[in-house]
Structure formats: structure tokens, C-alpha cells
Design a protein around this motif. Structure first.
Motif, PDB file in Angstrom:
ATOM      1  N   GLU A   1      76.719   7.282  26.220  1.00 39.88           N
ATOM      2  CA  GLU A   1      76.900   8.648  26.668  1.00 39.88           C
ATOM      3  C   GLU A   1      77.038   9.537  25.434  1.00 39.88           C
ATOM      4  OE1 GLU A   1      81.019   9.598  28.314  1.00 39.88           O
ATOM      5  OE2 GLU A   1      80.792   7.510  28.904  1.00 39.88           O
ATOM      6  N   PRO A   2      76.801  10.834  25.593  1.00 37.66           N
ATOM      7  CA  PRO A   2      76.786  11.715  24.416  1.00 37.66           C
ATOM      8  C   PRO A   2      78.098  11.674  23.644  1.00 37.66           C
ATOM      9  CG  PRO A   2      75.890  12.842  26.333  1.00 37.66           C
ATOM     10  CD  PRO A   2      76.465  11.553  26.834  1.00 37.66           C
ATOM     11  N   ALA A   3      77.988  11.812  22.321  1.00 44.78           N
ATOM     12  CA  ALA A   3      79.181  11.864  21.474  1.00 44.78           C
ATOM     13  C   ALA A   3      79.946  13.158  21.734  1.00 44.78           C
ATOM     14  CB  ALA A   3      78.781  11.768  20.010  1.00 44.78           C
ATOM     15  N   LEU A   4      81.214  13.164  21.413  1.00 45.59           N
ATOM     16  CA  LEU A   4      82.043  14.343  21.600  1.00 45.59           C
ATOM     17  C   LEU A   4      81.571  15.476  20.682  1.00 45.59           C
ATOM     18  CD1 LEU A   4      85.597  12.706  21.755  1.00 45.59           C
ATOM     19  CD2 LEU A   4      84.250  13.592  23.662  1.00 45.59           C
ATOM     20  N   THR A   5      81.607  16.681  21.225  1.00 50.13           N
ATOM     21  CA  THR A   5      81.213  17.846  20.430  1.00 50.13           C
ATOM     22  C   THR A   5      82.403  18.755  20.120  1.00 50.13           C
ATOM     23  OG1 THR A   5      80.650  19.029  22.459  1.00 50.13           O
ATOM     24  CG2 THR A   5      78.869  17.852  21.345  1.00 50.13           C
TER      25      THR A   5
ATOM     26  N   VAL B   1      94.310   9.024  18.672  1.00 46.63           N
ATOM     27  CA  VAL B   1      93.124   9.841  18.452  1.00 46.63           C
ATOM     28  C   VAL B   1      91.923   8.900  18.421  1.00 46.63           C
ATOM     29  CG1 VAL B   1      92.022  11.578  16.988  1.00 46.63           C
ATOM     30  CG2 VAL B   1      94.520  11.381  17.033  1.00 46.63           C
ATOM     31  N   GLY B   2      90.891   9.234  19.187  1.00 48.00           N
ATOM     32  CA  GLY B   2      89.732   8.349  19.275  1.00 48.00           C
ATOM     33  C   GLY B   2      88.452   9.011  18.804  1.00 48.00           C
ATOM     34  N   TRP B   3      87.619   8.219  18.107  1.00 47.71           N
ATOM     35  CA  TRP B   3      86.289   8.650  17.674  1.00 47.71           C
ATOM     36  C   TRP B   3      85.280   7.566  18.047  1.00 47.71           C
ATOM     37  CZ3 TRP B   3      90.557   9.257  14.423  1.00 47.71           C
ATOM     38  CH2 TRP B   3      90.847  10.558  13.985  1.00 47.71           C
TER      39      TRP B   3
ATOM     40  N   ALA C   1      83.517  -5.658  21.500  1.00 50.99           N
ATOM     41  CA  ALA C   1      82.807  -4.910  22.538  1.00 50.99           C
ATOM     42  C   ALA C   1      81.470  -4.422  21.999  1.00 50.99           C
ATOM     43  CB  ALA C   1      83.643  -3.726  23.015  1.00 50.99           C
ATOM     44  N   ARG C   2      80.568  -4.105  22.929  1.00 49.97           N
ATOM     45  CA  ARG C   2      79.310  -3.472  22.545  1.00 49.97           C
ATOM     46  C   ARG C   2      79.521  -1.952  22.486  1.00 49.97           C
ATOM     47  NH1 ARG C   2      77.276  -7.139  26.812  1.00 49.97           N
ATOM     48  NH2 ARG C   2      76.115  -8.874  25.899  1.00 49.97           N
ATOM     49  N   ASP C   3      78.441  -1.249  22.303  1.00 45.83           N
ATOM     50  CA  ASP C   3      78.458   0.206  22.283  1.00 45.83           C
ATOM     51  C   ASP C   3      78.620   0.755  23.708  1.00 45.83           C
ATOM     52  OD1 ASP C   3      77.878   2.704  20.718  1.00 45.83           O
ATOM     53  OD2 ASP C   3      76.236   2.815  22.163  1.00 45.83           O
ATOM     54  N   PRO C   4      79.379   1.814  23.932  1.00 45.43           N
ATOM     55  CA  PRO C   4      80.159   2.557  22.951  1.00 45.43           C
ATOM     56  C   PRO C   4      81.530   1.939  22.713  1.00 45.43           C
ATOM     57  CG  PRO C   4      80.240   3.705  25.070  1.00 45.43           C
ATOM     58  CD  PRO C   4      79.334   2.519  25.250  1.00 45.43           C
ATOM     59  N   ASP C   5      81.915   1.906  21.444  1.00 46.45           N
ATOM     60  CA  ASP C   5      83.224   1.397  21.053  1.00 46.45           C
ATOM     61  C   ASP C   5      83.980   2.535  20.344  1.00 46.45           C
ATOM     62  OD1 ASP C   5      85.326  -0.301  20.724  1.00 46.45           O
ATOM     63  OD2 ASP C   5      84.321  -1.676  19.338  1.00 46.45           O
ATOM     64  N   VAL C   6      85.270   2.330  20.132  1.00 43.15           N
ATOM     65  CA  VAL C   6      86.140   3.436  19.719  1.00 43.15           C
ATOM     66  C   VAL C   6      86.927   3.083  18.457  1.00 43.15           C
ATOM     67  CG1 VAL C   6      88.041   4.954  20.430  1.00 43.15           C
ATOM     68  CG2 VAL C   6      86.415   4.116  22.127  1.00 43.15           C
ATOM     69  N   PHE C   7      86.998   4.012  17.522  1.00 41.41           N
ATOM     70  CA  PHE C   7      87.911   3.936  16.382  1.00 41.41           C
ATOM     71  C   PHE C   7      89.172   4.692  16.780  1.00 41.41           C
ATOM     72  CE2 PHE C   7      89.936   5.199  12.491  1.00 41.41           C
ATOM     73  CZ  PHE C   7      89.660   4.193  11.571  1.00 41.41           C
TER      74      PHE C   7
ATOM     75  N   PRO D   1      88.245  15.764  12.712  1.00 38.95           N
ATOM     76  CA  PRO D   1      89.336  16.215  13.596  1.00 38.95           C
ATOM     77  C   PRO D   1      88.901  17.278  14.595  1.00 38.95           C
ATOM     78  CG  PRO D   1      89.602  17.134  11.387  1.00 38.95           C
ATOM     79  CD  PRO D   1      88.480  16.155  11.307  1.00 38.95           C
ATOM     80  N   GLU D   2      87.702  17.817  14.412  1.00 34.79           N
ATOM     81  CA  GLU D   2      87.186  18.817  15.363  1.00 34.79           C
ATOM     82  C   GLU D   2      86.340  18.182  16.454  1.00 34.79           C
ATOM     83  OE1 GLU D   2      88.182  21.898  15.193  1.00 34.79           O
ATOM     84  OE2 GLU D   2      89.347  21.389  13.403  1.00 34.79           O
ATOM     85  N   ARG D   3      86.116  16.877  16.393  1.00 35.64           N
ATOM     86  CA  ARG D   3      85.318  16.178  17.422  1.00 35.64           C
ATOM     87  C   ARG D   3      85.979  14.836  17.715  1.00 35.64           C
ATOM     88  NH1 ARG D   3      79.391  15.383  15.902  1.00 35.64           N
ATOM     89  NH2 ARG D   3      80.323  14.661  13.967  1.00 35.64           N
ATOM     90  N   CYS D   4      86.981  14.876  18.551  1.00 30.86           N
ATOM     91  CA  CYS D   4      87.733  13.655  18.839  1.00 30.86           C
ATOM     92  C   CYS D   4      88.476  13.801  20.169  1.00 30.86           C
ATOM     93  CB  CYS D   4      88.715  13.346  17.712  1.00 30.86           C
ATOM     94  SG  CYS D   4      89.955  14.628  17.458  1.00 30.86           S
ATOM     95  N   ALA D   5      89.041  12.700  20.625  1.00 30.27           N
ATOM     96  CA  ALA D   5      89.877  12.708  21.829  1.00 30.27           C
ATOM     97  C   ALA D   5      91.317  12.453  21.408  1.00 30.27           C
ATOM     98  CB  ALA D   5      89.416  11.629  22.802  1.00 30.27           C
ATOM     99  N   VAL D   6      92.243  13.251  21.930  1.00 33.09           N
ATOM    100  CA  VAL D   6      93.656  13.141  21.550  1.00 33.09           C
ATOM    101  C   VAL D   6      94.489  12.866  22.790  1.00 33.09           C
ATOM    102  CG1 VAL D   6      95.628  14.308  20.515  1.00 33.09           C
ATOM    103  CG2 VAL D   6      93.320  14.743  19.628  1.00 33.09           C
TER     104      VAL D   6
END
Length: 434
Positions: free
Chosen positions: A234-238, A257-259, A316-322, A420-425
Motif C-alpha cells: 500500500e502507498p507509503a505515508l505522505t 513511531v513507525g516508518w 515478515a515480507r513487505d510491508p514491514d515496519v521500522f 519525522p514528517e512522514r511517519c505514524a505516531v
């Protein structure tokens, strides 16, 4: 910077595929008197149908409820009476089952896994009691435990949009209670085919004898085609997405915080650069985040950074999270902790690792890898996971060399991607209702 020189583990691998599609990995190790048998099925949380959250884990439980040839609990008795151990686990993209037994009991382990693959006993009674067992597990591990489900259940719905990537893999009580025997039969028919599985045998055994026993017990498991795995991309965070979770049991606030990470299968070098960036940032008391955010500034009591939500990196395969995670003092705002951490991330992005940081990170990860996989139990499952996800069990032995090839520029580039402008918190707030 001098290249890192690391000792290599010797995990000799041979493989074959049976006529019914079952992929077989043999990893003999004559230095041990035990043998591990594991079967990895290519189905995990991510493949659960909508309205059936937690179904993959529930089904894992059902696979221990006897078969058409063994009554309930007989699997347990046969393993334990041999002095062995067993278990299963459900992950994002796979479910595994394993036994570790004395080498003389290899055939017993193969029989048990072939028996389970051929015809598990799925009944309304077994389903009902396992729904109760799983529900109690959720109450124990998630609802009544501090930081239960943090961050592996709580961060994905902030970060992803699709049901496959965002839903709760442990399951919702309503969905678990709605599961039917017909659902189970369909799930088994679709995903628990030998063509959708990897059998791994590792430890003290003779390969020719093991292969003969594998044919004896698995050849008559009927072939069914493996399901076509859809893309879960799915699309990356914008931008920044954020959410709060109230935890009545948490003694202190926490954050994650996830990327998005590079695809670990198609871009393994890129993924490994993030693995080393996480290690430079947070592994050990002298790491950047530990020494600044915790020791110098006193903003947090715990902090970590690295790939993977369930099972650690390369699980895990894609998508995976840092994930950058922290537990911090009640009087400290989550954003203050994040800002302090991002100063260190920005420094790593701008200048790369300092002299000695990257070699230490590589050596630390590799020493942990060797230590964990020194046990037959872990090595058997690691080899099966690598074969299933990457098509190469050999990757387990190749990782030290691949990590040694990660450069300072690679690590800096990975750090620059932690925008830090494109992430999930996700913020965990003590008190209130979950």
C-alpha cells in the motif's frame, strides 16, 4: 573504514521437493544428539479474511487438538514421553509448528507433523474450547497486562489503511466467536496444503535416512495447489498520522513511531542498512539513543529502534515496519522524547556512523544471531523461516557476510529515510479505559 571480519557459521543445507509440492530442507549437524522438525505454512495474520480477525492464531491452536489417527493430547504425550518439546506460533506471514527430540526419535517427529498436515481433528467441540483458550490468552496478554499489544497490535492501524496490514492479529472476541467449523475446513483446505509449506529437519541425523523417512510419512499427503499470495503493498505515508491509546495498567507513558522499510525480499541490502541503523541508534548503553535520551537527558526509561513488529527483524515480507519505541516519564511529553531521538537520527543521517560504531553494531548483531541459533530449536525454525520467506535457508549462514558489506553511507541513507514528517505516531497514555 576497515571491513568487518567475522567468523562464519557452517549450516550445511540440502533441499528437495516432494511430488505433492512439500519443500524439504535438511540441515544435519553431527555435533548434537537432538533433532528439530519444523513445518512452516505460508499463512499468517495478514491472510486472515475480513470478519475473522485472529483466525490464523485460532487455527494454530486447533492443530494441536488431535487428528483422525491420534486422539486429543496424544501428540503431547508422544513428544514428552520421548523427552522432547514442541510448540507452534503465528506470525505476520507464516505459522510454524515444531518438535525437538532425541535423534533416535526423528521418525516420531516426522510422523506427528505428517499426521497433522494430513487430517487434523476439527470439530465444533474443539473449536469452541479453543475459542475460549485464545480469548483467555488475549485477556492475559493484552487486556490485563501493562502495554499489552504495544506496539505490534496498536501501531499497524495508525500506519496502514488495508484490513490485511492494519487489523488486530490476536483477534476480536466477536470475530473469534463467529468462527465456524466450515471456516476452519476452508482455511485448512486453502492454506494447509503441502505445496504451501516447508518442512525443515535440523540436527543430529543421517540425511539419507531422514529423506527415506520423509518420503515414508509425507508422500501420501494429498497434493492441493498452493494459494496465489496477493500483494499486500500500500502507498507509503505522505505525512504524520497519530493516535492515542489509553492503557489502564501502564505505569508510565510510552510511544512508538513507525516508518516503512524496504522490501526485505527484493531489497535485502537496503533492509539490512536499516537493521544496522537501528543497532547504532539503540543497542547497548553506549548507543546514541541510550546515552543521550536516557542517560544524559533523563527523558525516557527505555528506548529502542529497529525493524520488525512481530518476531524481530527478517520475520515478515513487505510491508514491514521500522519502529522507534520508548517508555518515558509521566511529566515528559511524547513529542519531547521524539524530538530528542530525531536529533540523533538526523546526526546519523548527516554524518553516518562514527569510527567503530558500525563494526560494533555488526558484531553485536552477529554474536546474538550465533548465540540464538546455537540451539537446535531456534536454528530449525530460523532455517524454515528463511526458506519460506526468502526461498533460501542458506541466508541464515550468509547474514554475517551480508551485514559486513553494509557501508556507513548505507546506514546514513537509512537514517535519512526516517523522516519525522512522514511517519505514524502512537502514544500510550496511562489510565482510562483501553
Amino acid at each position: 573504514m576497515r571491513p568487518v571480519r567475522l567468523p562464519r557459521a557452517d549450516y550445511p543445507i540440502t533441499r528437495t521437493t516432494l511430488d505433492n509440492g512439500l519443500r524439504v530442507v535438511l540441515a544435519p549437524d553431527r555435533s548434537t544428539g537432538v533433532v528439530g522438525v519444523a513445518v512452516h505454512y505460508d499463512v499468517g495474520f495478514r491472510s486472515e479474511p475480513e470478519g475473522r480477525t485472529g483466525f490464523a492464531h485460532l487455527f494454530e491452536h486447533l492443530m494441536f487438538q488431535g487428528s483422525e489417527s491420534l486422539p486429543k493430547l496424544e501428540h503431547f504425550r508422544l513428544v514428552q514421553s520421548s523427552g522432547g518439546l514442541f510448540n507452534g506460533s503465528t506470525h505476520t506471514d507464516y505459522t510454524d509448528y515444531f518438535e525437538v527430540l532425541p535423534s533416535a526419535a526423528l521418525e516420531r517427529g516426522l510422523f506427528l507433523e505428517a499426521d497433522r498436515m494430513r487430517a487434523p481433528m476439527i470439530t465444533a467441540e474443539n473449536l469452541a474450547n479453543q475459542v475460549d483458550v485464545v480469548s483467555e490468552e488475549i485477556r492475559l496478554n493484552v487486556l490485563n497486562r501493562p502495554y499489552g499489544g504495544f506496539p505490534w497490535i496498536l501501531l499497524p492501524p495508525v500506519m496502514f489503511d488495508t484490513f490485511a496490514n492494519a487489523h488486530n492479529g490476536y483477534g476480536d472476541f466477536v470475530d473469534l466467536r463467529a468462527a465456524t467449523v466450515a471456516d476452519c475446513a476452508d482455511f485448512f483446505e486453502t492454506y494447509y496444503t503441502p505445496a504451501n509449506a516447508v518442512l525443515t529437519v535440523c540436527g543430529g541425523f543421517d540425511p539419507d535416512t531422514a529423506l527415506e523417512l520423509i518420503h515414508r510419512h509425507f508422500d501420501d499427503v494429498p497434493f492441493r495447489p498452493a494459494p496465489v499470495r496477493p500483494s499486500f503493498d500500500e502507498p507509503a505515508l505522505t505525512g504524520v498520522r497519530s493516535a492515542d491509546h489509553h492503557d489502564p495498567h501502564a505505569p508510565a507513558p510510552a510511544l512508538a513511531v513507525g516508518w516503512r522499510l524496504p522490501d526485505p525480499v527484493s531489497d535485502l541490502p537496503g533492509y539490512l542498512a536499516f537493521l544496522m541503523a537501528g543497532s547504532v541508534l539503540s543497542d547497548g548503553e553506549s548507543s546514541r539513543l541510550q546515552s543521550t535520551v536516557i542517560a544524559r537527558d533523563g527523558l525516557a526509561t527505555d528506548i529502542w529502534a529497529g525493524p520488525g513488529l512481530v518476531g524481530g527483524p527478517l520475520d515478515a515480507r513487505d510491508p514491514d515496519v521500522f519502529v522507534l519505541g520508548a517508555v518515558h516519564a509521566p511529566g515528559t511529553e511524547a513529542q519531547t522524547v521524539i524530538d530528542a531521538a530525531m536529533v540523533e537520527v538526523a546526526a546519523l543521517a548527516a554524518d553516518g556512523p562514527q569510527e567503530g560504531e558500525l563494526p560494533r553494531a555488526v558484531a553485536r548483531f552477529v554474536s546474538g544471531l550465533y548465540r540464538e541459533n546455537d540451539t537446535i530449536s531456534v536454528r530449525t525454525r530460523s532455517l524454515g523461516t528463511m526458506e519460506l520467506l526468502h526461498g533460501r535457508a542458506e541466508l541464515l549462514g550468509e547474514l554475517p557476510d551480508l551485514l559486513a558489506q553494509v557501508t556507513a553511507d548505507d546506514v546514513a541513507a537509512a537514517a535519512r529515510a526516517l523522516d519525522p514528517e512522514r511517519c505514524a505516531v502512537l502514544r500510550v497514555l496511562p489510565g482510562g479505559e483501553a
